[in-house]
Design a protein around this motif. Sequence first.
Motif, PDB file in Angstrom:
ATOM      1  N   ASN A  48       4.883   2.752 -12.835  1.00  0.00           N
ATOM      2  CA  ASN A  48       3.988   1.815 -12.149  1.00  0.00           C
ATOM      3  C   ASN A  48       3.186   2.524 -11.050  1.00  0.00           C
ATOM      4  OD1 ASN A  48       2.915  -0.768 -11.731  1.00  0.00           O
ATOM      5  ND2 ASN A  48       4.322  -1.136 -10.040  1.00  0.00           N
ATOM      6  N   TYR A  49       3.861   3.432 -10.334  1.00  0.00           N
ATOM      7  CA  TYR A  49       3.210   4.181  -9.247  1.00  0.00           C
ATOM      8  C   TYR A  49       2.071   5.029  -9.812  1.00  0.00           C
ATOM      9  CZ  TYR A  49       2.511   7.787  -5.687  1.00  0.00           C
ATOM     10  OH  TYR A  49       1.950   8.655  -4.781  1.00  0.00           O
ATOM     11  N   TRP A  50       2.384   5.815 -10.852  1.00  0.00           N
ATOM     12  CA  TRP A  50       1.364   6.723 -11.399  1.00  0.00           C
ATOM     13  C   TRP A  50       0.223   5.963 -12.064  1.00  0.00           C
ATOM     14  CZ3 TRP A  50       0.800  11.424  -9.788  1.00  0.00           C
ATOM     15  CH2 TRP A  50       1.909  12.062  -9.207  1.00  0.00           C
ATOM     16  N   LYS A  89      -5.359   5.253   1.162  1.00  0.00           N
ATOM     17  CA  LYS A  89      -4.267   4.346   0.774  1.00  0.00           C
ATOM     18  C   LYS A  89      -4.667   3.604  -0.485  1.00  0.00           C
ATOM     19  CE  LYS A  89      -1.973   3.337   5.199  1.00  0.00           C
ATOM     20  NZ  LYS A  89      -0.777   4.106   4.916  1.00  0.00           N
ATOM     21  N   TYR A  90      -3.741   3.514  -1.427  1.00  0.00           N
ATOM     22  CA  TYR A  90      -3.969   2.738  -2.644  1.00  0.00           C
ATOM     23  C   TYR A  90      -2.968   1.589  -2.705  1.00  0.00           C
ATOM     24  CZ  TYR A  90      -7.233   6.119  -4.779  1.00  0.00           C
ATOM     25  OH  TYR A  90      -8.327   6.896  -5.075  1.00  0.00           O
ATOM     26  N   ILE A  91      -3.261   0.648  -3.600  1.00  0.00           N
ATOM     27  CA  ILE A  91      -2.410  -0.544  -3.741  1.00  0.00           C
ATOM     28  C   ILE A  91      -1.458  -0.335  -4.919  1.00  0.00           C
ATOM     29  CG2 ILE A  91      -2.416  -3.025  -4.264  1.00  0.00           C
ATOM     30  CD1 ILE A  91      -5.366  -2.988  -3.131  1.00  0.00           C
ATOM     31  N   LEU A  92      -0.189  -0.622  -4.698  1.00  0.00           N
ATOM     32  CA  LEU A  92       0.787  -0.511  -5.784  1.00  0.00           C
ATOM     33  C   LEU A  92       0.670  -1.753  -6.667  1.00  0.00           C
ATOM     34  CD1 LEU A  92       3.146   1.367  -6.691  1.00  0.00           C
ATOM     35  CD2 LEU A  92       4.680  -0.234  -5.541  1.00  0.00           C
ATOM     36  N   ASN A  93       0.559  -1.537  -7.982  1.00  0.00           N
ATOM     37  CA  ASN A  93       0.518  -2.680  -8.908  1.00  0.00           C
ATOM     38  C   ASN A  93       1.788  -3.501  -8.763  1.00  0.00           C
ATOM     39  OD1 ASN A  93      -1.868  -1.745  -9.885  1.00  0.00           O
ATOM     40  ND2 ASN A  93      -1.051  -0.953 -11.809  1.00  0.00           N
ATOM     41  N   TYR A 124       0.843  -1.202   0.000  1.00  0.00           N
ATOM     42  CA  TYR A 124       0.000   0.000   0.000  1.00  0.00           C
ATOM     43  C   TYR A 124       0.879   1.254   0.000  1.00  0.00           C
ATOM     44  CZ  TYR A 124      -4.011  -2.955   1.108  1.00  0.00           C
ATOM     45  OH  TYR A 124      -4.994  -3.907   1.062  1.00  0.00           O
ATOM     46  N   PHE A 125       0.332   2.349  -0.524  1.00  0.00           N
ATOM     47  CA  PHE A 125       1.054   3.618  -0.422  1.00  0.00           C
ATOM     48  C   PHE A 125       0.062   4.726  -0.059  1.00  0.00           C
ATOM     49  CE2 PHE A 125      -0.170   3.197  -4.912  1.00  0.00           C
ATOM     50  CZ  PHE A 125      -0.656   4.458  -5.241  1.00  0.00           C
ATOM     51  N   ASP A 126       0.561   5.774   0.627  1.00  0.00           N
ATOM     52  CA  ASP A 126      -0.285   6.929   0.956  1.00  0.00           C
ATOM     53  C   ASP A 126      -0.507   7.732  -0.314  1.00  0.00           C
ATOM     54  OD1 ASP A 126      -0.669   6.587   3.736  1.00  0.00           O
ATOM     55  OD2 ASP A 126       1.451   7.084   4.029  1.00  0.00           O
ATOM     56  N   ALA A 127      -1.769   7.843  -0.725  1.00  0.00           N
ATOM     57  CA  ALA A 127      -2.061   8.439  -2.032  1.00  0.00           C
ATOM     58  C   ALA A 127      -2.504   9.900  -1.939  1.00  0.00           C
ATOM     59  CB  ALA A 127      -3.131   7.615  -2.737  1.00  0.00           C
ATOM     60  N   GLN A 128      -2.810  10.377  -0.712  1.00  0.00           N
ATOM     61  CA  GLN A 128      -3.484  11.680  -0.570  1.00  0.00           C
ATOM     62  C   GLN A 128      -2.793  12.815  -1.330  1.00  0.00           C
ATOM     63  OE1 GLN A 128      -4.252  12.880   3.462  1.00  0.00           O
ATOM     64  NE2 GLN A 128      -5.093  14.846   2.887  1.00  0.00           N
TER      65      GLN A 128
END
Length: 729
Positions: free
Chosen positions: A466-468, A508-512, A408-412
């Motif tokens: 990948n992040y974007w 939080k979003y999931i990193l591919n 997971y990463f902080d997406a805010q």
Amino acid sequence: MEIEKSLYDNLQEFFGFDTFKGDQEAIITNILNKKDTFVIMPTGGGKSICYQLPALMSEGTAIVISPLIALMKNQVDQLRAFGGRESIAHFLNSSLTKGEITKVKADVSSGKTKLLYVAPESLTKEDNVAFLQTVNISFVAVDEAHCISEWGHDFRPEYRKIRTIINEVGDNIPIIALTATATPKVQSDIRKNLQMTDATLFKSSFNRSNLYYEVRPKKNVVKEIVKFIKNNPGKTGIIYCLSRKKVEEIAEILNINGIKALPYHAGLDAKTRAETQDKFLMEDVQVIVATIAFGMGIDKPDVRYVIHHDIPKSMEGYYQETGRAGRDGGEGHCLAFYSKKDVDKLLKFMKDKPVSEREIGTQILKEVVDYSESSVCRRKQILHYFGEKFDETGCNNMCDNCRSSKTYFDAQEDLIKLLTFIKEEGDKFDDQHIMNVFMGQNNQPISAYKHDEHKFFGSGKDKGYNYWNSLILQAELSDFVKKDIDHYGLLMLTDEGRKYLENPYNIKYILNREMEAGDEEDGDEPSQGSGTLDVNLLKMLKDLRKKVAKQKSLPPFVIFQDPSLDEMCIHYPITMEELKRIHGVGAGKALKFGAPFLELIKKYVEENNIERAQDFVVKGTANKSALKVSIIQNIDRKIALDDIAHAKGISYEELLKEVESIVNSGTKLNINYFIDEMIDKVRQDEVYDYFREAEDDSIDKALQELGEEDYTYEDIQLMRIKFISEFGN
């Protein structure tokens, strides 16, 4: 209520059911009340009863327009069985003789026929239009209605003409349009084109909770498929491939490996296709390997798995094809193999299409790529694509992504930047353009809009593609942005997105996951290169090869070549049968040199307690066997090799490779008649003497040693073939 009573009576009488499924009752009532009706119902939801039952209950004949001859035949047979007489249902398409067409028209005119199935191509024929003008038509059902839209996965230009023909045939004829897959864009196209903007919409959920979705990188794909099927004994399945050639090839490999399989594609004649369908329905075959034409209208409820050997062209196609699994509500495993090479191939196919078609096709394919590469719940993505909200907890771990560990990463912070950019710059850019801005990738569109001077340009460079990609995809799944329906691919800010900008919160979003390089093509010998190579055994086999070579006064490569030894160190063959399956061995070499090698491997396996996964040593396809046999026959008849190549439609280099492969597998070939024409005796002897002493069979080394000015690559190759044929075989 009279209608209700007769509805249930008729349902019981014709179909033997006591209750309706989902919206069926409301749909049928709507049609019986002569109202236009639009039905979006996933595969397996019982679409056909929605028009069959009201047709059986109405005055006159219902016209059912369907693009699939197999489906027509299937449904007409079923209706005749239910209704007890042949005249109750007919089809009108290109497969009928003149006599059969006359009989169909007579039954329709006399009022005996309640349903007439028509292909869209047949519908547009003048004599058929003239005939339908004389018929009492109860309503028109347009099945597979997504074929109307260029944004559908199966666009057919003839479908665009349906409304015009209906208007010619009669006034105020009610229409029911049905489809198993339709995005919001396709729904809007269907309504516009069929001029049924006031139609009542019945849309069932697209969630098939019993299906398990999985995507794997395309590595050792044939081996993976054989392994999967052998782990599911007694279950039936469908394997989809994009090309007829691949369909034939995979079906052959499965049969070689003891799996009853048949190919199915448009290149087979109608009789063969019908027999194949029957064998599948009667379970005389376990697996059908097919191009996408298969399965439409094949009502087999207990298909337990659907495998995509190649990634499909669209999410609609993928959804409809996976929807063939588990229609009885039981287990259904949907496994797709994904590779960038497949995507490139599909893009290449689109190159020659008109610009608008190419743009649409590329956008549709991009959805499949996003789905395959994403780490988010697969079910959530599928349902979002069809305009349905879904909470991934409802997936119940019924997809590979929900079962996998996630990062997971902080997406805010970046989500605010993304939404701000779209808000300020307008809904004019697709995800690729926006990613290029954040990653600082300058190109013509970026500089044209002066986005290389934008405050966000390059601000996310360190985070990578990948992040974007993960962020934008999940912003869409969260309904903060959406793709513009009419300008497909352009990202628009939604009301939800505006609300988030006004009142942001932690998210939080999931990193591919970075997909492994799933680009390995199947070779002719799919077992090669899979598994782990046993280096200890390899050393022992090379020592043995040296010893045998010394005894027989031959160079080691004549006994077995390196790739063959490598493969022995993966699969540990211990019987003559297993050894013959090893790449480059064949029956001749196995019998001539095999015994001491088998003895060594058997002893090694016992001493080291090695478990041999023999079930999954995939036997190579004989897909080239016909070509090989033909080459051997032509060489026996002393036909020049370049003439054989020309006759077979392959290059001279490809032919030499084939001849070499035949000889390396232990078959003796006499090509002296051709070599004598090409190379004089002195030079022949010189190359022969070189190979007698050589450590390996490298042509490049031979050229260095013998002089590139005196020999061509093909000269050495021809002499190597002669040498191995005479000494090794």
